[in-house]
Design a protein around this motif. Structure first.
Motif, PDB file in Angstrom:
ATOM      1  N   LYS A   1      -3.126  -8.593   3.732  1.00  0.00           N
ATOM      2  CA  LYS A   1      -2.009  -7.751   3.291  1.00  0.00           C
ATOM      3  C   LYS A   1      -0.999  -8.570   2.498  1.00  0.00           C
ATOM      4  O   LYS A   1       0.206  -8.325   2.563  1.00  0.00           O
ATOM      5  CB  LYS A   1      -1.277  -7.112   4.491  1.00  0.00           C
TER       6      LYS A   1
ATOM      7  N   GLU B   1       1.279  -7.035  -1.016  1.00  0.00           N
ATOM      8  CA  GLU B   1       2.547  -6.305  -1.085  1.00  0.00           C
ATOM      9  C   GLU B   1       3.727  -7.209  -1.431  1.00  0.00           C
ATOM     10  O   GLU B   1       4.479  -6.900  -2.364  1.00  0.00           O
ATOM     11  CB  GLU B   1       2.813  -5.520   0.209  1.00  0.00           C
TER      12      GLU B   1
ATOM     13  N   LEU C   1      -1.108  -0.148  -2.598  1.00  0.00           N
ATOM     14  CA  LEU C   1      -0.344  -0.172  -1.355  1.00  0.00           C
ATOM     15  C   LEU C   1      -0.666   1.007  -0.463  1.00  0.00           C
ATOM     16  O   LEU C   1      -0.679   0.887   0.758  1.00  0.00           O
ATOM     17  CB  LEU C   1       1.158  -0.159  -1.667  1.00  0.00           C
TER      18      LEU C   1
ATOM     19  N   ARG D   1       9.755   0.855  -0.077  1.00  0.00           N
ATOM     20  CA  ARG D   1       8.798   0.637  -1.171  1.00  0.00           C
ATOM     21  C   ARG D   1       9.307   1.238  -2.478  1.00  0.00           C
ATOM     22  O   ARG D   1       9.100   0.671  -3.545  1.00  0.00           O
ATOM     23  CB  ARG D   1       7.441   1.241  -0.816  1.00  0.00           C
TER      24      ARG D   1
END
Ligand code: ADP
Ligand code: MG
Lengths: 245, 332
Positions: free
Chosen positions: A91, A94, A241, B71
């Protein structure tokens, strides 16, 4: 797109690869097979009764050399898939995507990180291959067959573009699948175009001379450019994502 | 002579910062921000602001839309509608996005460190991405690793670190370029209490340094202890305020007075005081207290005058937890 930033990613990947034994196997096995096995096979063919006629050796060697290209398109599959799938597993994409790096820089970095180790491994293998072949064929041919212009074009032009094609192909596949194995499995598809070239040369449809190699390289180069654009178009941050699970 | 311009500009910077800070300049501004995933609305018309130097707690249950909001703010996913600005830069605008990414630091819910790399290399890589010079990188990596007690382990693979260590290292990574805003997405949610505490202490340390922090959490206690202001989210923003404000807003403290015996005389004298929601339960009387005023003592005095015998006086307060559960519950 800043090459220096892509290089940063590649260098980080090299450090990570250093810890992955199976990636090393992938890098080493194929070049070793080609560079050691092929000279042995030629030696065997020469020693056998009746021996291999000197006149046939060049054409055999030229068609053998396409295996260097087949190898070059196989070797980076594991590394390229790992460099993308590994990020998914950890991960670690990100936080990377939250930096000012662009998609192109990240993808170019990934391409370099699979391309360079493969090129180094294949060049090393090819060097050993040429020395080995020269050693076993010199007594019959009376001259050193390698290096020659054909292998020069094959190694310096065709091989890099073939590796890049393979790397980009696996980068695209890897962004769609979730484990290294299935990413590599798709890579088997890379085998077919080069197998077709090999067979065509065996049947005599084409001869693997410099002109042919340059034309093939040109075609693959165009494919490389297309694949790079496809990969950047498919590299959508949002999907990475939210869908790369 | 050479150092003079530098120190002058430093002074200048500090001065500017102070002015801005005293005016409470807005660092994050969100207006009607909405995110839909197909038919599912993850964040609905969110509006809020975060001031410079503030620690803002974004509190909400799982699935409330906290990660989705962060985000969007970090320009990782698109917004469906609405606006948000970080330090004046607009999210969703391509050129501004790049500028925003330069001035933010993000610790995602999965820390996303490279497990095979050392602590030093993890930080160094990010330092290089942000164009820090060799000296700047060396200096800040050493400072962070020493602060985290990881300097001795700087060359050890991160894969061997404990979860708490990884979380702190990820925060250091997000701070390597000294960002204007730090986004932390549930930094303590997967940690045991002890590790969670060390991470919280680290965040408190950053708070002292006046970092602007946007902290996602579903832990009330954490929000209350760390944050200057809190927003409670459940797809919609339910409320914002300081932890104390929020408690007051829905506060329904009840005073419970336990007597030897509730006699008629006692009851009569209490009725004269017009207490809100007065109830009697065997030997206890209970009533609402808006705040800890003197009323309680008036009541106690009245009871004693009426011949009652007071055993225990207790104020049962609503906590932030009550507020949270009430708001989130109503919103279901
Ligand atoms: N990529 C996605 N596709 C569809 N739904 C999503 C996606 N990401 C999040 N969601 C949904 O949006 C809502 C908010 O999720 P999230 O922001 O992760 O909440 P939180 O971080 O507060 O736990 C949830 O209902 C979640 O299922
Ligand atoms: Mg979340």
């Amino acid at each position: 797109m800043r090459l220096s930033k892509a290089w940063l990613i590649a260098v980080r990947d090299f450090k990570i690869f250093g810890h992955q034994k199976n990636l090393w196997y992938a890098l080493i096995i194929f070049p070793v097979i080609i560079s050691v096995l092929f000279p042995i096979v030629i030696q065997y063919a020469i020693n056998r009764e009746p021996g291999l006629p000197a006149a046939r050796i060049p054409s055999i060697l030229d068609s053998f050399s396409i295996f260097l290209i087949i190898g070059a398109s196989f070797v980076p599959l594991g590394i390229a898939s790992y460099s993308i799938v590994g990020e998914k597993v950890e991960k670690s994409l990100e936080p990377l995507l939250a930096t000012p790096l662009t998609d192109g820089e990240i993808l170019l970095g990934k391409t370099i990180s699979a391309f360079l180790p493969t090129l180094v491994a294949m060049y090393t293998g090819a060097a050993v291959f040429m020395v080995g072949i020269d050693a076993v064929t010199y007594p019959i041919l009376g001259y050193y067959y390698y290096p020659n212009w054909t292998i020069g074009v094959l190694l310096l032009i065709l091989m890099p573009v073939a590796i890049i094609m393979s790397v980009e192909f696996s980068v695209i596949i890897s962004s769609r699948v979730n484990d290294v194995r299935s990413a590599s499995n798709f890579g088997i598809l890379m085998f077919f175009p080069f197998l077709a070239i090999y067979l065509a040369s065996q049947i005599g449809i084409i001869t693997l001379d410099i002109d042919t190699l340059l034309i093939i390289s040109g075609i693959i180069f165009v494919v490389d450019v297309i694949l790079f654009f496809v990969s950047t178009a498919m590299f959508r941050r949002e999907e990475i994502l939210t869908k790369w699970k | 002579m050479k150092s003079q311009p530098k120190s002058l500009s430093n002074l200048f910077n500090i001065h500017i910062r102070k002015i801005y800070h005293s005016q409470g300049s807005v660092m994050i501004e969100i207006e009607n921000l909405t995110k839909k995933f197909d038919s599912l609305t993850a964040v609905d018309t969110l509006s809020l602001h975060v001031n410079e130097g503030e620690v803002f707690g974004f509190l909400g249950p799982n699935g409330a839309g906290k990660t989705t909001t962060v985000r969007m703010l970090c320009c990782l996913i698109s917004k469906t509608s609405g606006n948000a600005r970080i330090s004046g830069y607009e999210i969703g605008n391509k050129e501004d996005s790049l500028k925003i990414r330069k001035i933010i630091g993000l610790v995602p819910d999965n820390v996303g460190l490279s497990e095979h790399l050392s602590a030093y290399d993890n930080l160094d890589f990010y330092g290089k991405i942000y164009d820090l010079t060799n000296d700047q990188r060396k200096e800040s990596i050493q400072r962070f690793l020493e602060m985290l007690g990881l300097w001795e382990k700087r060359n050890v693979s991160v894969g061997t670190f404990s979860k708490g260590m990884k979380q702190k290292l990820a925060i250091a990574r997000a701070l390597i370029h000294d960002p204007q805003v730090l986004f932390l997405d549930e930094p303590t949610s997967n940690l045991d209490p002890e590790a969670a505490k060390t991470v919280r202490d680290f965040i408190l340390e950053l708070k002292k340094q006046k970092k602007t922090i946007f902290l996602n959490t579903h832990n009330l206690d954490e929000a209350q202890r760390i944050c200057d202001r809190i927003g409670i989210l459940n797809t919609n923003l339910l409320t914002t305020g300081t932890p104390e404000d929020l408690e007051l807003a829905v506060r329904s403290r009840r005073t419970v007075i336990e007597l030897e015996q509730v006699t008629d005389e006692v009851l009569k004298s209490l009725q004269k005081l017009s207490l809100t929601n007065l109830t009697v339960e065997s030997n206890k009387i209970m009533f609402d207290t808006s705040d800890l005023d003197k009323k309680i003592w008036t009541v106690v005095a009245a009871i004693v005058l009426a011949g009652g015998h007071v055993n225990i006086v207790n104020v049962v307060g609503s906590t932030l937890e009550d507020v949270y559960l009430k708001l989130v519950g109503e919103n279901k």
